[in-house]
Design an enzyme around this catalytic site. Structure first.
Site: not given
Ligand code: AMP
Length: 172
Positions: A58, A95
């Site tokens: 994305r 996780e």
């Molecule tokens: P993080 O590494 O936990 O900040 O997660 C961010 C990445 O995971 C991004 O590239 C998002 O595309 C995806 N992601 C994590 N949580 C979500 C969510 N609730 N909805 C959509 N995409 C998410």
């Protein structure tokens, strides 16, 4: 334009308890997609940016469009085995299990001004991996930008050293 109204919430995807923020409904609307890129560019106005760095998949969609709008380069960060030239890599824990991201080792010239971009800030693990990859170069991170920030997860706290920009904030 109320950009948040173009984001579709999908409960329990990809697993129970996650409120998935689906951006395909925003990308599907030409005016909303354009407004999102224009607003990101407006937020960054006046800053010197040589490259946008973003991860598949994305991040590529927003990163390509934003780079075009800013008139700067785009640097793709990819999963293992996808980039054809020599790479720097960074492994980080999720996780469940591990993830690894790669960047071409000649992607960022010394002194370049870099904007890191992702579609969504949740825990900040992905953006932190991008920061660690960019740190392998003698480049300056001018900021980290997101279309969406999930504020309750406090991912922003991982990036106290950099300006963090987000267009849309959700508390869940
Ligand atoms: P993080 O590494 O936990 O900040 O997660 C961010 C990445 O995971 C991004 O590239 C998002 O595309 C995806 N992601 C994590 N949580 C979500 C969510 N609730 N909805 C959509 N995409 C998410």
């Amino acid at each position: 334009m109320k950009l948040e109204s173009y984001i579709r919430n999908i409960p329990d995807f990809p697993k129970k308890g996650i409120q998935f923020k689906d951006i395909t409904t925003l990308l599907n609307n030409g005016q909303a997609f354009k407004a999102a890129i224009d607003e990101l560019a407006e937020t960054l106005k006046g800053q010197k940016i040589d490259f946008v760095v973003a991860a598949e998949a994305r991040g590529f969609i927003l990163g390509g469009a934003l780079s075009y709008k800013l008139g700067c380069g785009f640097v793709p960060v990819r999963k293992p085995g996808k980039l054809p030239y020599k790479t720097h890599s960074h492994s980080y824990s999720l996780e469940y299990g591990k993830n690894e991201l790669h960047i071409h080792e000649d992607a960022l010239p010394k002194g370049s001004k870099v904007l890191i971009l992702d579609d969504l800030l949740a825990t900040g693990g992905t953006a932190e991996a991008l920061v660690n990859l960019v740190k392998k170069f003698e480049a300056d991170i001018v900021g980290i930008a997101f279309l969406i920030e999930l504020t309750e997860l406090k991912g922003k706290e991982k990036f106290k050293d950099y300006p963090v920009y987000s267009l849309i904030k959700f508390d869940i």
